[in-house]
Design a protein around this motif. Structure first.
Motif, PDB file in Angstrom:
ATOM      1  N   ASP A 169      10.436   6.128   6.625  1.00 11.95           N
ATOM      2  CA  ASP A 169       9.046   6.134   6.165  1.00 11.95           C
ATOM      3  C   ASP A 169       8.310   4.849   6.511  1.00 11.95           C
ATOM      4  OD1 ASP A 169       9.483   8.631   4.983  1.00 11.95           O
ATOM      5  OD2 ASP A 169      10.134   7.741   3.087  1.00 11.95           O
ATOM      6  N   TYR A 184       2.601   1.631  -3.443  1.00 13.04           N
ATOM      7  CA  TYR A 184       1.634   1.958  -4.494  1.00 13.04           C
ATOM      8  C   TYR A 184       1.111   3.393  -4.345  1.00 13.04           C
ATOM      9  CZ  TYR A 184      -2.551   1.637  -7.418  1.00 13.04           C
ATOM     10  OH  TYR A 184      -3.517   1.855  -8.370  1.00 13.04           O
ATOM     11  N   GLN A 185       0.786   3.791  -3.128  1.00 12.87           N
ATOM     12  CA  GLN A 185       0.315   5.162  -2.890  1.00 12.87           C
ATOM     13  C   GLN A 185       1.388   6.182  -3.255  1.00 12.87           C
ATOM     14  OE1 GLN A 185      -0.908   5.122   1.219  1.00 12.87           O
ATOM     15  NE2 GLN A 185      -2.575   3.683   0.831  1.00 12.87           N
ATOM     16  N   HIS A 186       2.636   5.860  -2.942  1.00 12.18           N
ATOM     17  CA  HIS A 186       3.755   6.737  -3.295  1.00 12.18           C
ATOM     18  C   HIS A 186       3.859   6.871  -4.812  1.00 12.18           C
ATOM     19  CE1 HIS A 186       7.610   8.739  -2.590  1.00 12.18           C
ATOM     20  NE2 HIS A 186       8.145   7.981  -3.534  1.00 12.18           N
ATOM     21  N   ARG A 207       1.362   6.371  -7.007  1.00 12.16           N
ATOM     22  CA  ARG A 207       0.175   7.063  -7.525  1.00 12.16           C
ATOM     23  C   ARG A 207       0.255   8.571  -7.287  1.00 12.16           C
ATOM     24  NH1 ARG A 207      -2.778   5.578 -11.229  1.00 12.16           N
ATOM     25  NH2 ARG A 207      -4.668   6.468 -10.340  1.00 12.16           N
ATOM     26  N   SER A 208       0.941   8.969  -6.257  1.00 12.51           N
ATOM     27  CA  SER A 208       1.062  10.402  -5.968  1.00 12.51           C
ATOM     28  C   SER A 208       2.173  11.072  -6.769  1.00 12.51           C
ATOM     29  CB  SER A 208       1.320  10.613  -4.470  1.00 12.51           C
ATOM     30  OG  SER A 208       2.580  10.075  -4.102  1.00 12.51           O
ATOM     31  N   GLY A 209       2.833  10.280  -7.631  1.00 13.46           N
ATOM     32  CA  GLY A 209       3.880  10.830  -8.483  1.00 13.46           C
ATOM     33  C   GLY A 209       5.269  10.768  -7.881  1.00 13.46           C
ATOM     34  N   GLY A 210       5.393  10.131  -6.731  1.00 12.82           N
ATOM     35  CA  GLY A 210       6.700  10.046  -6.081  1.00 12.82           C
ATOM     36  C   GLY A 210       7.600   9.016  -6.742  1.00 12.82           C
ATOM     37  N   ASP A 227       0.828  -1.208   0.000  1.00 10.81           N
ATOM     38  CA  ASP A 227       0.000   0.000   0.000  1.00 10.81           C
ATOM     39  C   ASP A 227       0.864   1.261   0.000  1.00 10.81           C
ATOM     40  OD1 ASP A 227      -2.248  -1.573   0.045  1.00 10.81           O
ATOM     41  OD2 ASP A 227      -2.541  -1.427   2.215  1.00 10.81           O
ATOM     42  N   LYS A 228       1.918   1.256   0.818  1.00 13.50           N
ATOM     43  CA  LYS A 228       2.805   2.414   0.921  1.00 13.50           C
ATOM     44  C   LYS A 228       3.493   2.694  -0.412  1.00 13.50           C
ATOM     45  CE  LYS A 228       5.275   5.517   3.234  1.00 13.50           C
ATOM     46  NZ  LYS A 228       4.688   6.700   3.898  1.00 13.50           N
TER      47      LYS A 228
END
Length: 341
Positions: free
Chosen positions: A238, A222-224, A226-229, A219-220
């Protein structure tokens, strides 16, 4: 002439103990201790032929570890950087305690591979060294009702081996499948800050391999994404606090563990889910390691192997659900079609 005879007897005796260790490793330490005093008398001779607690066989630095990891492990910048710094720091000065590392993440992300490469960097005999001890939960600790027996066996094994040599590497695999409480046996060995009865505990290394926190890491990551990171921007800070909690509360060998409560694990190291590009690197690395002459078919072979694997999320297919674990067998199967041409 008597010197050669005595040496031959000693080598035969030690050879017998080695065979006994292969048959029944958890009871071999007592036999080894029996000849420890004798072997000391002949150590200069013995160490020329057989592995022993001597600089000839032990590496107290790992100058090639980073290169080895970066060449063979893909997509794990956090793991590589943390492992290299932890190992180097442990040997640079007299350690205050044993080094304990927890490798956490999905299957196939490189946990076992990194552990093996650490062993190869620290011992002349690499992962086959007698100073490397690899335990599997499903093989050695599968029955919860035998928890006390397992604890006694681990305690005796570690104590006996550290008595013979302090530079030992203990690896515990699949700890999520271990009975709760078994790993608490490690606490006194990791926690010792001074030698006890002449036994040095602080030079040992303990590596725990498990999947605690795998969903969180997915999740961490994938979210990173998706946010463009950028993946490389993720830092140990982190993830480490959450991995600490996941280890303590998830079912398995570290649940409610005194190792966690006492903060004795030096680092909770995340192994992130592997993207398609990382799996491609694994495919190419496997092909190169086997010296296959298939350069003209490389793209075709790569695509065929990728087609055999499963990626997630379903609508984007970014991460391999099994990392690189199934890559090696798939490459061998696909290569056979081209080898027959």
């Amino acid at each position: 002439m008597w010197l050669y005879a005595e040496t031959a007897v000693l080598l035969l005796l030690l050879y017998g103990i080695t065979i006994h260790a292969l048959v029944d490793p958890l009871t071999a330490v007592a036999s080894s201790l029996t000849v420890a005093g004798v072997s000391l008398l002949y150590k200069p001779i013995y160490c020329q032929f057989r592995e022993c607690c001597d600089p000839k066989w032990l590496h107290t630095t790992a100058p090639n570890l980073r290169h080895s990891l970066e060449t063979n492990v893909f997509g794990q910048h956090l793991a590589i950087d943390t492992v290299v710094k932890s190992i180097n720091s442990h040997f640079k000065s007299k350690p205050s305690k044993a080094l304990a590392l927890s490798f956490q993440g999905w299957t196939g992300t490189g946990k076992n591979l990194v552990a093996r490469l650490i062993a190869e960097s620290l011992y002349e005999n690499k992962a086959e060294s007698g100073f490397v001890h690899w335990f599997s939960a499903t093989k050695h600790f599968s029955r919860p009702e035998k928890k006390r027996y397992y604890q006694d066996q681990i305690r005796d094994w570690i104590e006996g081996n550290l008595t013979l040599c302090p530079n030992q590497l203990f690896i515990f695999d699949e700890i999520e499948k271990m009975p709760e409480g078994v790993l608490d046996t490690l606490k006194p060995f990791v926690d010792f800050t001074v030698p006890v009865r002449g036994v040095e505990y602080r030079k040992a290394i303990y590596i725990l391999l498990g999947n605690a926190g795998s969903k969180y890491l997915f999740d961490k990551t994938y979210q990173h994404f998706r946010s463009g990171g950028k993946r490389q921007d993720l830092r140990l800070r982190d993830t480490e606090a959450t991995l600490w909690k996941e280890s303590y509360y998830e079912q398995g060998g570290l649940r409610n563990s005194s190792l966690i409560k006492s903060h004795l694990i030096s680092a909770h190291i995340p192994f992130l889910p592997l993207e398609r590009s990382h799996v491609i690197s694994c495919i190419h690395n496997e092909i190169n390691s086997k010296n296959y002459s298939v350069s003209s078919h490389l793209t075709e072979i790569t695509n065929q192997v990728l087609a055999e694997l499963t990626f997630t999320p379903a609508n984007e297919l970014i991460y391999s659900t099994t990392g690189c674990k199934r890559v090696y067998e798939k490459v061998n199967l696909v290569i056979e079609d081209y080898a027959e041409e």
